[in-house]
Scaffold this motif. Structure first.
Motif, short mmCIF file in Angstrom:
data_model
loop_
_atom_site.label_atom_id
_atom_site.label_comp_id
_atom_site.label_asym_id
_atom_site.label_seq_id
_atom_site.Cartn_x
_atom_site.Cartn_y
_atom_site.Cartn_z
N TRP A 28 1.42 -37.31 96.22
CA TRP A 28 1.86 -36.34 95.21
C TRP A 28 2.20 -37.05 93.91
N MET A 29 2.96 -38.13 94.02
CA MET A 29 3.44 -38.84 92.83
C MET A 29 2.27 -39.47 92.07
N ALA A 68 4.63 -47.41 100.43
CA ALA A 68 3.61 -46.37 100.40
C ALA A 68 3.19 -46.06 98.97
N PHE A 69 4.14 -45.95 98.07
CA PHE A 69 3.84 -45.68 96.67
C PHE A 69 3.06 -46.83 96.06
N HIS A 70 3.43 -48.06 96.38
CA HIS A 70 2.73 -49.23 95.86
C HIS A 70 1.27 -49.21 96.30
N ARG A 71 1.01 -48.88 97.57
CA ARG A 71 -0.37 -48.82 98.06
C ARG A 71 -1.17 -47.76 97.32
N GLU A 72 -0.54 -46.58 97.12
CA GLU A 72 -1.24 -45.51 96.42
C GLU A 72 -1.58 -45.90 94.99
N MET A 73 -0.61 -46.45 94.29
CA MET A 73 -0.84 -46.81 92.90
C MET A 73 -1.83 -47.96 92.76
N ALA A 74 -1.77 -48.91 93.68
CA ALA A 74 -2.74 -50.01 93.65
C ALA A 74 -4.15 -49.46 93.82
N PRO A 103 10.64 -38.27 95.84
CA PRO A 103 10.85 -39.29 96.88
C PRO A 103 12.27 -39.26 97.46
N ALA A 104 13.26 -39.06 96.60
CA ALA A 104 14.64 -39.01 97.10
C ALA A 104 14.86 -37.77 97.96
N ILE A 105 14.26 -36.66 97.58
CA ILE A 105 14.44 -35.42 98.34
C ILE A 105 13.79 -35.53 99.71
#
Length: 491
Positions: free
Chosen positions: A254-255, A351-357, A308-310
């Motif tokens: 999503w992000m 997970a976010f790092h993998r997506e952005m990479a 992410p916090a939610i």
């Protein structure tokens, strides 16, 4: 409350070429109520997702027959074993509601698809149930079409999501601020088990029902814990770890895409990780951490940057319901829960790092990748570009491309990583359901003109391939459109 019956209305329905299962209803009768859809005055099948029908092993031609339409409305018992409205609880904008449930929805049952996957067939807008709490149980055509087009776009983008099989108009006019056409959505999920399902089981049936729900969920989603069967606390720790990873992966996507769910209540958080409930949702165009498009999110609880916090908060509510299962003693269960939640932030960030990479075409393990991604996010915050256009421009980059304002130095550094442009082109879309285009399509369809809807649907379900002559679908909304744009829950 008495259960409706359709025996008199349909004494001899046409035989269906399939039979649904009722595993949820059979395993957890305390969490559902036998029900059926309400009779509709003039139903018409407006959209049928033939590709999804074939994936499920359903015959589109039969679904178009009168018996098939009755089935899609929850009125034909021939293919069903037991239709039910599911019970669940939920934290809605942080406030706990102990009994929510399917107030305008109906689980037709589960179907064993040719690929071996068991999937739910579920209705939305099919009429009142015992969980309706005074509402009419119906849905308007516009919000139903929003869910259809955005859920199918999300699937095409590779985001875990419920999917849309069909839209039927009912022939009813319903009151939603103004008089609008009524409709029913038929949607598909690997299950509709929610964090709120566990909350409901916990407060209504205690440890016994919580364990049975967890075992049912494991059999549906995590069968590796059954083969061979994991016993004791390790079984439920394993389940929770898998739920956490699934949710982290989905929210990270999503992000990356700039998607804002808008109503991340615990009853809208499926343990499968699939995105559900496309009411007040939107794809952000101009990058803003504080973007909110939900008319009911007056305090910005579910703003873009808070997602992410939610989801971490929602997972904490889930683990609370599992405490008696996580340890041999209450203290052991609490210690285990705290240890699990203590891993959340790091696991989400990975997970976010993998997506952005992936979005930037670099290896997540490349030296300097973390700093590169961090600098990119900082530039997004500083310059508020159109996220979809920027990511796609990078995917199509060449030595002759012109850097957007403020990104020149960063792009030079990024280019030194030799990014995999072909891989980027496979995950950075050209087309997303931009808000002004969605509103145009829904308005026209509600008035009976479906051309814009079908054009937009064809583009967002094939989002990575440029379609000549459709350049306006690649462009952002008109100046100022996003400033006061709001979406609604559709209830």
């Amino acid at each position: 409350m008495s259960t409706p019956t359709n025996t008199d209305r349909f004494p001899a329905p046409s035989p269906a070429p399939f039979k649904l299962e009722a595993r949820f209803a059979s395993d957890l009768p305390e969490m559902s109520a036998a029900w059926q859809g309400e009779e509709q005055p003039a139903p018409e099948l407006m959209l049928l997702n033939e590709d999804l029908a074939h994936l499920l092993g359903l015959d589109p031609d039969w679904l178009r027959t009168p018996a098939g339409v009755e089935f899609l409305l929850g009125l034909n018992p021939s293919p069903t074993t037991k239709m039910v409205a599911q019970g669940y609880a939920g934290h809605q904008f942080g406030q706990f509601v102990p009994s929510l449930g399917d107030g305008r929805a109906l689980l037709l049952g589960e179907i064993q698809a040719p690929d071996g996957t068991l999937r739910d067939l579920h209705l939305k807008g099919s009429g009142r149930t015992q969980f309706s709490r005074g509402a009419d149980g119906r849905a308007a055509l516009g919000p139903i079409l929003r869910e259809y087009i955005i859920s199918e776009a999300m699937h095409a983008l590779g985001v875990p999501t419920t999917r849309s099989l069909a839209v039927l108009t009912t022939g009813r006019k319903i009151q939603r601020g103004q008089v609008v056409p009524g409709a029913v959505l038929v949607r598909v999920a690997t299950s509709h088990i929610r964090v709120g399902s566990f909350q409901y089981a916990n407060i209504t049936g205690g440890i016994d029902l919580s364990r049975r729900l967890a075992d049912h969920a494991i059999s549906r989603h995590f069968p590796e814990l059954d083969e061979p069967r994991t016993e004791g606390p390790d079984r439920y720790v394993g389940m929770f770890n898998r739920v956490m990873d699934a949710q982290n992966q989905t929210v990270a996507q999503w992000m990356r895409l700039g998607f804002i769910h808008g109503v991340m209540n615990t009853d809208n958080t499926l343990i499968s990780g699939e995105t559900i409930d496309y009411g007040p949702c939107a794809f952000m165009e101009r990058y803003r951490d504080g973007a909110v498009f939900s008319s009911i999110d007056t305090h910005g609880r579910y703003r873009y940057s808070s997602q992410p916090a939610i989801i971490g908060w929602n997972l904490a509510r889930l683990v609370e319901t599992l405490l008696p299962l996580l340890g041999e003693t209450p203290d052991d269960g609490m210690d285990t829960a705290q240890e699990l939640m203590g891993t959340y932030a790091d696991r989400y960030q990975k997970a976010f790092h993998r997506e952005m990479a992936g979005s930037l075409g670099v290896s997540p393990d490349a030296p300097g990748a973390e700093e590169l991604i961090g600098a990119y996010v900082s530039l997004l915050r500083a310059h508020s570009p159109d996220l979809t256009m920027l990511n796609r421009a990078l995917s199509d980059w060449s030595e002759d491309s012109v850097a957007p304002e403020g990104f020149g130095e960063w792009i030079t550094h990024w280019w030194s990583f030799t990014p995999d442009l072909e891989a980027m082109q496979r995950i950075n879309p050209i087309y997303v359901p931009r808000n002004h285009l969605v509103e145009e399509a829904l308005d026209d369809a509600t008035e009976g003109d479906w051309e814009a809807f079908h054009t937009l649907l064809s583009l967002v379900t094939n989002p990575f391939e440029h379609r000549p002559g459709h350049e306006r679908f690649e462009q952002p909304s008109p100046e100022g459109f996003e400033d006061d744009y709001m979406t609604y829950c559709g209830t």
